[in-house]
Design a protein around this motif. Structure first.
Motif, mmCIF file in Angstrom:
data_model
loop_
_atom_site.group_PDB
_atom_site.id
_atom_site.type_symbol
_atom_site.label_atom_id
_atom_site.label_comp_id
_atom_site.label_asym_id
_atom_site.label_seq_id
_atom_site.Cartn_x
_atom_site.Cartn_y
_atom_site.Cartn_z
ATOM 1 N N LEU A 194 0.853 -1.182 0.000
ATOM 2 C CA LEU A 194 0.000 0.000 0.000
ATOM 3 C C LEU A 194 0.892 1.236 0.000
ATOM 4 C CD1 LEU A 194 -2.499 -1.170 2.781
ATOM 5 C CD2 LEU A 194 -2.558 -1.663 0.320
ATOM 6 N N ILE A 195 0.727 2.068 -0.993
ATOM 7 C CA ILE A 195 1.591 3.235 -1.160
ATOM 8 C C ILE A 195 0.781 4.497 -0.874
ATOM 9 C CG2 ILE A 195 3.081 4.500 -2.758
ATOM 10 C CD1 ILE A 195 3.390 1.814 -4.298
ATOM 11 N N PHE A 196 1.220 5.231 0.113
ATOM 12 C CA PHE A 196 0.536 6.442 0.557
ATOM 13 C C PHE A 196 1.324 7.682 0.126
ATOM 14 C CE2 PHE A 196 -0.579 2.984 3.323
ATOM 15 C CZ PHE A 196 -1.908 3.193 3.680
ATOM 16 N N GLU A 197 0.786 8.837 0.419
ATOM 17 C CA GLU A 197 1.494 10.086 0.144
ATOM 18 C C GLU A 197 2.791 10.168 0.948
ATOM 19 O OE1 GLU A 197 -1.954 13.362 -0.672
ATOM 20 O OE2 GLU A 197 -1.930 12.452 1.325
ATOM 21 N N ASN A 198 2.779 9.610 2.174
ATOM 22 C CA ASN A 198 3.919 9.795 3.074
ATOM 23 C C ASN A 198 4.481 8.485 3.628
ATOM 24 O OD1 ASN A 198 3.558 12.693 2.953
ATOM 25 N ND2 ASN A 198 1.801 12.407 4.315
ATOM 26 N N GLY A 199 4.338 7.401 2.875
ATOM 27 C CA GLY A 199 4.891 6.146 3.371
ATOM 28 C C GLY A 199 4.259 4.937 2.705
ATOM 29 N N THR A 200 4.615 3.760 3.196
ATOM 30 C CA THR A 200 4.085 2.519 2.635
ATOM 31 C C THR A 200 3.776 1.518 3.755
ATOM 32 O OG1 THR A 200 6.272 1.513 2.362
ATOM 33 C CG2 THR A 200 5.401 2.761 0.492
ATOM 34 N N ILE A 201 2.880 0.619 3.446
ATOM 35 C CA ILE A 201 2.598 -0.531 4.292
ATOM 36 C C ILE A 201 2.749 -1.773 3.429
ATOM 37 C CG2 ILE A 201 0.808 -1.819 5.546
ATOM 38 C CD1 ILE A 201 -0.400 0.865 6.369
ATOM 39 N N LYS A 202 3.475 -2.771 3.931
ATOM 40 C CA LYS A 202 3.644 -4.029 3.216
ATOM 41 C C LYS A 202 3.285 -5.187 4.146
ATOM 42 C CE LYS A 202 7.517 -2.472 0.286
ATOM 43 N NZ LYS A 202 8.925 -2.767 -0.117
ATOM 44 N N TYR A 203 2.630 -6.184 3.583
ATOM 45 C CA TYR A 203 2.371 -7.395 4.362
ATOM 46 C C TYR A 203 2.128 -8.561 3.416
ATOM 47 C CZ TYR A 203 -2.655 -6.473 3.543
ATOM 48 O OH TYR A 203 -3.885 -6.244 2.973
ATOM 49 N N GLU A 204 2.450 -9.742 3.928
ATOM 50 C CA GLU A 204 2.207 -10.967 3.169
ATOM 51 C C GLU A 204 0.816 -11.463 3.549
ATOM 52 O OE1 GLU A 204 1.939 -14.661 1.488
ATOM 53 O OE2 GLU A 204 1.992 -14.497 3.667
ATOM 54 N N ARG A 205 -0.005 -11.773 2.548
ATOM 55 C CA ARG A 205 -1.424 -11.995 2.782
ATOM 56 C C ARG A 205 -1.710 -13.102 3.793
ATOM 57 N NH1 ARG A 205 -2.654 -12.118 -1.965
ATOM 58 N NH2 ARG A 205 -3.675 -10.110 -2.213
ATOM 59 N N PHE A 206 -1.033 -14.232 3.682
ATOM 60 C CA PHE A 206 -1.402 -15.383 4.497
ATOM 61 C C PHE A 206 -0.480 -15.622 5.679
ATOM 62 C CE2 PHE A 206 -3.338 -16.862 0.341
ATOM 63 C CZ PHE A 206 -4.569 -16.338 0.677
ATOM 64 N N SER A 207 0.525 -14.785 5.831
ATOM 65 C CA SER A 207 1.355 -14.883 7.021
ATOM 66 C C SER A 207 0.685 -14.087 8.141
ATOM 67 C CB SER A 207 2.751 -14.318 6.736
ATOM 68 O OG SER A 207 3.445 -14.101 7.933
ATOM 69 N N ASN A 208 0.740 -14.620 9.332
ATOM 70 C CA ASN A 208 0.137 -13.931 10.478
ATOM 71 C C ASN A 208 1.141 -13.090 11.269
ATOM 72 O OD1 ASN A 208 -2.503 -14.933 10.218
ATOM 73 N ND2 ASN A 208 -1.927 -16.865 11.161
ATOM 74 N N ASP A 209 2.393 -13.045 10.810
ATOM 75 C CA ASP A 209 3.430 -12.585 11.737
ATOM 76 C C ASP A 209 3.657 -11.081 11.797
ATOM 77 O OD1 ASP A 209 4.503 -12.441 9.239
ATOM 78 O OD2 ASP A 209 6.272 -13.642 9.649
ATOM 79 N N SER A 210 3.606 -10.339 10.671
ATOM 80 C CA SER A 210 4.020 -8.939 10.764
ATOM 81 C C SER A 210 3.467 -8.066 9.643
ATOM 82 C CB SER A 210 5.553 -8.842 10.757
ATOM 83 O OG SER A 210 6.075 -9.266 9.512
ATOM 84 N N ILE A 211 3.494 -6.760 9.921
ATOM 85 C CA ILE A 211 3.218 -5.714 8.938
ATOM 86 C C ILE A 211 4.425 -4.790 8.938
ATOM 87 C CG2 ILE A 211 1.790 -3.706 8.388
ATOM 88 C CD1 ILE A 211 -0.487 -5.086 9.952
ATOM 89 N N GLU A 212 4.901 -4.401 7.752
ATOM 90 C CA GLU A 212 6.008 -3.439 7.645
ATOM 91 C C GLU A 212 5.439 -2.062 7.325
ATOM 92 O OE1 GLU A 212 8.927 -4.707 4.847
ATOM 93 O OE2 GLU A 212 9.667 -6.336 6.126
ATOM 94 N N LEU A 213 5.744 -1.117 8.197
ATOM 95 C CA LEU A 213 5.299 0.262 8.035
ATOM 96 C C LEU A 213 6.527 1.134 7.808
ATOM 97 C CD1 LEU A 213 3.156 2.556 8.298
ATOM 98 C CD2 LEU A 213 3.510 2.442 10.769
ATOM 99 N N ILE A 214 6.587 1.812 6.669
ATOM 100 C CA ILE A 214 7.736 2.661 6.341
ATOM 101 C C ILE A 214 7.263 4.108 6.234
ATOM 102 C CG2 ILE A 214 9.586 3.131 4.683
ATOM 103 C CD1 ILE A 214 9.379 0.200 3.805
#
Length: 325
Positions: free
Chosen positions: A239-259
């Motif tokens: 997910l690409i925003f004006e001021n950053g991104t969010i990445k996650y693997e759909r079926f993994s339960n472990d983490s979300i990356e917020l940049i």
């Protein structure tokens, strides 16, 4: 806490995955299995310790002790099997895709209202804690406006004319089987698109084996979505925003990356042993506890918006199911 008797209609691989998590819920009783083949139903029942096995779906719905039916047959049978269960006042959790097209979904929803009986599409990801955390992060607006959604779902299944994935009569192809996940993600995060473009590729049987989709929105946002049953790739979301991104693997339960501001923050979850199918089952039983016939989370409107969008994609890509369209 009321205990509900669950029945499984269609004893294939997805039913096994669902049952593995259903069996751990204290208020879910593994009561019955049903298949067109009694041996299949009996073997499934034996593997997971269900009380009963039926060699026909009609026999199963005639059992007054069945409370909830999880339908796990191919897409092309969802309408038929859902209507059967609703006619016998059995609450229904039906696998996605809810049905082949909008007309069928509308019939299912109408029957739910007519028989005053619960119906919900089994789009389990909407109930997982990680997806709800993503929605929470978006709603804070800290990253600004969501501009792009990139979402993919692919695996490599060599062509086999006998496989459900390549059988047009069963709604075969990547779109209804796995492309529905990226489409659902875009709809939940950006809404119904104003413009849709597609690039499909077709298998020797005429089924769509891969498709790339571009959703355009008048507010300036876009979604780039891909699905394929002939490629291997991570099933991830960016997910690409004006001021950053969010990445996650759909079926993994472990983490979300917020940049944000070139700083990476990893939001972690306790994955546990399960994929997360149990959350939709918990929700269904909570709805029944409250005498609801429609989920307040995965509403009929959500399912209608999804199937209507899938119909638009199919029309644009010239994907047809001759026995159903």
């Amino acid at each position: 806490m009321k205990t509900y008797n669950w029945a499984i209609l269609g004893c294939g691989s997805i039913a096994k995955k669902f049952t593995l998590e259903l069996k751990d819920l204290p208020n879910a009783n593994l009561y019955a299995t049903a298949s067109r083949n009694i041996d299949t139903a009996t073997n499934f029942a034996s593997e997971f310790n269900f009380e009963k096995a039926y060699g026909s779906y009609l026999e199963m719905v005639n059992d007054p002790k069945v409370d909830i039916v999880y339908i796990a047959t191919p897409h092309s049978f969802h309408k038929e099997h859902t209507l059967l269960c609703l006619n016998f006042k059995k609450a229904v959790l039906c696998e996605k895709a809810f049905a082949i097209n909008t007309k069928e979904v509308e019939q299912m929803i109408l029957a739910s209202k007519e028989y005053n009986t619960f119906l919900m599409e089994a789009f389990w990801v909407i109930f997982r804690p990680k997806f709800n955390k993503v929605l929470e992060l978006i709603n804070t607006r800290k990253l600004g406006k969501l501009k792009f959604v990139k979402s993919d779902f692919m695996f490599n299944q060599p062509f086999d004319s006998n496989s459900r994935l390549y059988n047009l009569d069963l709604g075969g192809g990547s779109l209804l089987d796995i492309g529905i996940y990226p489409v659902f993600t875009a709809l939940m995060l950006l809404g119904i698109p104003d413009k849709i473009e597609t690039i499909p590729h077709f298998s020797p049987s005429g089924s769509e084996e891969s498709i790339s989709m571009l959703f355009g929105y008048k507010n300036g946002s876009n979604a780039v979505l891909n699905s394929s049953v002939t490629s291997n790739y991570k099933n991830d979301v960016e997910l690409i925003f004006e001021n950053g991104t969010i990445k996650y693997e759909r079926f993994s339960n472990d983490s979300i990356e917020l940049i944000q501001n070139e700083t990476l923050e990893k939001i972690t979850f306790n994955p546990g042993p399960n994929m997360g199918y149990q959350f939709e089952a918990i929700h269904v039983m909570e709805c029944l506890d409250n005498n609801l016939i429609e989920s307040p989370v995965l509403t009929n409107t959500v399912s209608l918006n999804l199937i209507r969008t899938l119909d638009k994609i199919r029309k644009k890509a010239n994907i047809t199911y001759p026995k159903h369209d």
